[in-house]
Write a protein that holds these residues in place. Structure first.
Motif, PDB file in Angstrom:
ATOM      1  N   LEU A   1      42.840  46.655  51.782  1.00  0.00           N
ATOM      2  CA  LEU A   1      43.648  46.321  50.610  1.00  0.00           C
ATOM      3  C   LEU A   1      42.790  45.740  49.489  1.00  0.00           C
ATOM      4  O   LEU A   1      43.029  46.014  48.311  1.00  0.00           O
ATOM      5  N   LEU A   2      41.808  44.949  49.861  1.00  0.00           N
ATOM      6  CA  LEU A   2      40.902  44.422  48.847  1.00  0.00           C
ATOM      7  C   LEU A   2      40.120  45.562  48.200  1.00  0.00           C
ATOM      8  O   LEU A   2      39.893  45.566  46.989  1.00  0.00           O
ATOM      9  N   ALA A   3      39.726  46.541  49.009  1.00  0.00           N
ATOM     10  CA  ALA A   3      39.045  47.717  48.458  1.00  0.00           C
ATOM     11  C   ALA A   3      39.948  48.472  47.491  1.00  0.00           C
ATOM     12  O   ALA A   3      39.508  48.921  46.431  1.00  0.00           O
ATOM     13  N   VAL A   4      41.235  48.597  47.831  1.00  0.00           N
ATOM     14  CA  VAL A   4      42.171  49.276  46.934  1.00  0.00           C
ATOM     15  C   VAL A   4      42.327  48.497  45.632  1.00  0.00           C
ATOM     16  O   VAL A   4      42.368  49.089  44.543  1.00  0.00           O
ATOM     17  N   ALA A   5      42.401  47.164  45.715  1.00  0.00           N
ATOM     18  CA  ALA A   5      42.521  46.348  44.502  1.00  0.00           C
ATOM     19  C   ALA A   5      41.305  46.556  43.602  1.00  0.00           C
ATOM     20  O   ALA A   5      41.428  46.648  42.375  1.00  0.00           O
ATOM     21  N   ILE A   6      40.131  46.643  44.206  1.00  0.00           N
ATOM     22  CA  ILE A   6      38.910  46.883  43.419  1.00  0.00           C
ATOM     23  C   ILE A   6      38.946  48.282  42.802  1.00  0.00           C
ATOM     24  O   ILE A   6      38.601  48.474  41.625  1.00  0.00           O
ATOM     25  N   ILE A   7      39.373  49.277  43.592  1.00  0.00           N
ATOM     26  CA  ILE A   7      39.458  50.652  43.081  1.00  0.00           C
ATOM     27  C   ILE A   7      40.428  50.725  41.918  1.00  0.00           C
ATOM     28  O   ILE A   7      40.132  51.307  40.872  1.00  0.00           O
ATOM     29  N   TRP A   8      41.617  50.138  42.082  1.00  0.00           N
ATOM     30  CA  TRP A   8      42.595  50.168  40.998  1.00  0.00           C
ATOM     31  C   TRP A   8      42.082  49.398  39.784  1.00  0.00           C
ATOM     32  O   TRP A   8      42.323  49.790  38.644  1.00  0.00           O
ATOM     33  N   GLY A   9      41.386  48.292  40.025  1.00  0.00           N
ATOM     34  CA  GLY A   9      40.799  47.567  38.911  1.00  0.00           C
ATOM     35  C   GLY A   9      39.792  48.409  38.147  1.00  0.00           C
ATOM     36  O   GLY A   9      39.709  48.349  36.922  1.00  0.00           O
ATOM     37  N   SER A  10      39.039  49.227  38.873  1.00  0.00           N
ATOM     38  CA  SER A  10      38.038  50.082  38.233  1.00  0.00           C
ATOM     39  C   SER A  10      38.652  51.277  37.533  1.00  0.00           C
ATOM     40  O   SER A  10      38.024  51.906  36.680  1.00  0.00           O
ATOM     41  N   SER A  11      39.903  51.624  37.880  1.00  0.00           N
ATOM     42  CA  SER A  11      40.495  52.865  37.370  1.00  0.00           C
ATOM     43  C   SER A  11      40.668  52.853  35.859  1.00  0.00           C
ATOM     44  O   SER A  11      40.645  53.907  35.226  1.00  0.00           O
ATOM     45  N   TYR A  12      40.844  51.669  35.259  1.00  0.00           N
ATOM     46  CA  TYR A  12      40.997  51.604  33.811  1.00  0.00           C
ATOM     47  C   TYR A  12      39.705  52.012  33.121  1.00  0.00           C
ATOM     48  O   TYR A  12      39.706  52.786  32.158  1.00  0.00           O
ATOM     49  N   ALA A  13      38.599  51.470  33.605  1.00  0.00           N
ATOM     50  CA  ALA A  13      37.305  51.835  33.028  1.00  0.00           C
ATOM     51  C   ALA A  13      36.980  53.299  33.293  1.00  0.00           C
ATOM     52  O   ALA A  13      36.439  54.002  32.432  1.00  0.00           O
ATOM     53  N   VAL A  14      37.310  53.798  34.502  1.00  0.00           N
ATOM     54  CA  VAL A  14      37.036  55.193  34.843  1.00  0.00           C
ATOM     55  C   VAL A  14      37.859  56.132  33.959  1.00  0.00           C
ATOM     56  O   VAL A  14      37.340  57.137  33.431  1.00  0.00           O
ATOM     57  N   ALA A  15      39.146  55.823  33.776  1.00  0.00           N
ATOM     58  CA  ALA A  15      39.993  56.665  32.930  1.00  0.00           C
ATOM     59  C   ALA A  15      39.500  56.643  31.487  1.00  0.00           C
ATOM     60  O   ALA A  15      39.488  57.676  30.809  1.00  0.00           O
TER      61      ALA A  15
ATOM     62  N   SER B   1      45.265  40.865  42.862  1.00  0.00           N
ATOM     63  CA  SER B   1      43.956  40.585  42.246  1.00  0.00           C
ATOM     64  C   SER B   1      43.446  41.761  41.417  1.00  0.00           C
ATOM     65  O   SER B   1      42.384  41.659  40.797  1.00  0.00           O
ATOM     66  N   GLU B   2      44.200  42.866  41.380  1.00  0.00           N
ATOM     67  CA  GLU B   2      43.759  44.059  40.648  1.00  0.00           C
ATOM     68  C   GLU B   2      43.382  43.789  39.189  1.00  0.00           C
ATOM     69  O   GLU B   2      42.317  44.218  38.732  1.00  0.00           O
ATOM     70  N   PRO B   3      44.218  43.061  38.406  1.00  0.00           N
ATOM     71  CA  PRO B   3      43.846  42.843  36.997  1.00  0.00           C
ATOM     72  C   PRO B   3      42.536  42.089  36.831  1.00  0.00           C
ATOM     73  O   PRO B   3      41.769  42.356  35.900  1.00  0.00           O
ATOM     74  N   LEU B   4      42.285  41.139  37.730  1.00  0.00           N
ATOM     75  CA  LEU B   4      41.040  40.376  37.643  1.00  0.00           C
ATOM     76  C   LEU B   4      39.840  41.289  37.860  1.00  0.00           C
ATOM     77  O   LEU B   4      38.852  41.235  37.115  1.00  0.00           O
ATOM     78  N   PHE B   5      39.926  42.153  38.874  1.00  0.00           N
ATOM     79  CA  PHE B   5      38.846  43.113  39.095  1.00  0.00           C
ATOM     80  C   PHE B   5      38.721  44.077  37.916  1.00  0.00           C
ATOM     81  O   PHE B   5      37.614  44.476  37.550  1.00  0.00           O
ATOM     82  N   GLY B   6      39.866  44.452  37.319  1.00  0.00           N
ATOM     83  CA  GLY B   6      39.823  45.343  36.168  1.00  0.00           C
ATOM     84  C   GLY B   6      39.031  44.747  35.021  1.00  0.00           C
ATOM     85  O   GLY B   6      38.222  45.432  34.384  1.00  0.00           O
ATOM     86  N   ALA B   7      39.265  43.469  34.735  1.00  0.00           N
ATOM     87  CA  ALA B   7      38.545  42.808  33.640  1.00  0.00           C
ATOM     88  C   ALA B   7      37.062  42.657  33.969  1.00  0.00           C
ATOM     89  O   ALA B   7      36.194  42.864  33.112  1.00  0.00           O
ATOM     90  N   LEU B   8      36.763  42.300  35.224  1.00  0.00           N
ATOM     91  CA  LEU B   8      35.353  42.122  35.615  1.00  0.00           C
ATOM     92  C   LEU B   8      34.597  43.442  35.548  1.00  0.00           C
ATOM     93  O   LEU B   8      33.464  43.500  35.037  1.00  0.00           O
ATOM     94  N   ILE B   9      35.197  44.504  36.061  1.00  0.00           N
ATOM     95  CA  ILE B   9      34.528  45.806  36.072  1.00  0.00           C
ATOM     96  C   ILE B   9      34.369  46.341  34.650  1.00  0.00           C
ATOM     97  O   ILE B   9      33.339  46.939  34.308  1.00  0.00           O
TER      98      ILE B   9
ATOM     99  N   ALA C   1      51.427  34.320  36.777  1.00  0.00           N
ATOM    100  CA  ALA C   1      52.845  34.687  36.711  1.00  0.00           C
ATOM    101  C   ALA C   1      53.158  35.829  37.673  1.00  0.00           C
ATOM    102  O   ALA C   1      54.192  35.824  38.355  1.00  0.00           O
ATOM    103  N   THR C   2      52.248  36.789  37.754  1.00  0.00           N
ATOM    104  CA  THR C   2      52.435  37.919  38.664  1.00  0.00           C
ATOM    105  C   THR C   2      52.445  37.457  40.114  1.00  0.00           C
ATOM    106  O   THR C   2      53.320  37.835  40.901  1.00  0.00           O
ATOM    107  N   LEU C   3      51.461  36.626  40.493  1.00  0.00           N
ATOM    108  CA  LEU C   3      51.383  36.150  41.869  1.00  0.00           C
ATOM    109  C   LEU C   3      52.590  35.278  42.212  1.00  0.00           C
ATOM    110  O   LEU C   3      53.106  35.336  43.331  1.00  0.00           O
ATOM    111  N   GLY C   4      53.047  34.478  41.246  1.00  0.00           N
ATOM    112  CA  GLY C   4      54.235  33.670  41.489  1.00  0.00           C
ATOM    113  C   GLY C   4      55.462  34.531  41.735  1.00  0.00           C
ATOM    114  O   GLY C   4      56.283  34.245  42.611  1.00  0.00           O
ATOM    115  N   THR C   5      55.582  35.600  40.973  1.00  0.00           N
ATOM    116  CA  THR C   5      56.701  36.518  41.168  1.00  0.00           C
ATOM    117  C   THR C   5      56.629  37.192  42.532  1.00  0.00           C
ATOM    118  O   THR C   5      57.633  37.350  43.232  1.00  0.00           O
ATOM    119  N   LEU C   6      55.418  37.575  42.935  1.00  0.00           N
ATOM    120  CA  LEU C   6      55.236  38.242  44.225  1.00  0.00           C
ATOM    121  C   LEU C   6      55.569  37.322  45.388  1.00  0.00           C
ATOM    122  O   LEU C   6      56.195  37.729  46.364  1.00  0.00           O
TER     123      LEU C   6
END
Length: 315
Positions: A19-33, A251-259, A282-287
């Motif tokens: 799941l952590l790998a998926v969060a990193i992949i999704w975070g990277s998807s913005y830069a890749v796209a 954690s996806e948005p955080l990885f997105g910004a870092l990547i 806010a997202t984590l609180g909602t979850l």
């Protein structure tokens, strides 16, 4: 007994790692796209990306998978709107802004559900909404707020994702269907819609890009950001709790910004980071504490958007 306990711990760590790998992949998807869009326009890129996804998932529409066709068509139209807004938004704003803003779908979902099915959100969700709005204000400039078109499109995509969650619940209630079959139908609708829109343009679509970088980016999004992500979610939800999954995926948005900072050289100032982290909180609180409801008809762990999960619902 000790062997069983050790195996359970290993399964839990494996699920967390995936799941952590998926969060990193999704975070990277913005830069890749964003990189893929350097070589080909939005409509053509989406037609190729989801056309490939549909071709790979087409075998899922046999047998019980055919039940996904009827709900998948209208859901695919909503998904088409999501990816048009999201992809144009990524092109017109920074990848880091896109990663944080799209995560607001988690906060929007209970309010859309309130409008559609009259299920009032908890007081905590109102507080999370206020926190996320303050985060958007800081992320987009604070007192010098400059919400550009790309940011606006990302907010529209987040809202449409929330609509997709609630509509999926309504259209798939009391139905049993494979998650991948529903994703296949939605992908086919997105690919067909983008291809049709592209062909209706006066200039049409250009010839297929020859750049290896474009095809590498597209195949990465199809293979990892969609197919591997679906598999990892389904596997992990059989081994760990939904709350634990949600925390990891949040954690996806955080990885997105870092990547985006490392790959594209984007830089958020202190104010931008504070705003982004407020959205993340806010997202984590909602979850963790918001009132959510699992859809009845789709296999556990399904990703209804075809790319990223709506975290109030499944992960």
């Amino acid at each position: 007994m000790q062997n069983l306990a050790g195996m359970a711990r290993r399964n839990l760590w494996l699920a967390d790692a995936m799941l952590l790998a998926v969060a990193i992949i999704w975070g990277s998807s913005y830069a890749v796209a964003k990189q893929a869009l350097w070589f080909y326009p939005v409509l053509g890129f989406l037609a190729i990306r989801f056309g490939l996804t549909f071709a790979l998932l087409l075998p899922q529409l046999r047998g019980a998978g055919r039940r996904a066709i009827r709900p998948g068509l209208p859901l695919g139209l909503v998904m088409l709107g999501i990816f048009l807004c999201e992809t144009w938004g990524v092109m017109l704003t920074s990848a880091s802004n896109a990663a944080f803003l799209i995560s607001l779908c988690v906060v929007f979902t209970p309010f859309v559900e309130w409008a559609m099915v009259r299920q009032r959100p908890s007081k905590l969700l109102f507080a999370a909404c206020a926190l996320s709005l303050a985060g958007v204000w800081l992320l987009t400039g604070g007192a010098q707020m400059a919400l550009n078109l790309g940011d606006g499109l990302m907010l529209a995509a987040a809202l449409l994702r929330a609509v997709l969650v609630c509509l999926t619940r309504r259209l798939t209630a009391d139905q049993q269907m494979p998650a991948l079959a529903l994703t296949a139908v939605q992908s086919g609708v997105v690919a067909s819609g983008c291809l049709l829109l592209g062909l209706l343009l006066p200039e049409g679509l250009p010839a297929l890009p020859q750049s290896p970088a474009f095809w590498a980016a597209t195949l990465y999004l199809v293979g990892f950001a969609t197919l591997f992500a679906l598999y990892a979610q389904n596997l992990a939800l059989g081994r760990t709790s939904a709350t634990r999954v949600s925390l990891l995926m949040g954690s996806e948005p955080l990885f997105g910004a870092l990547i985006a900072g490392v790959w594209l050289g984007e830089r958020l100032g202190v104010q931008g980071w504070i705003g982004g982290l407020m959205i993340l909180l806010a997202t984590l609180g909602t979850l963790c504490f918001g009132r959510t409801q699992r859809p009845a008809g789709i296999e556990r762990g399904a990703n209804h958007s075809g790319c990223r999960p709506v975290l109030t619902e499944t992960p």
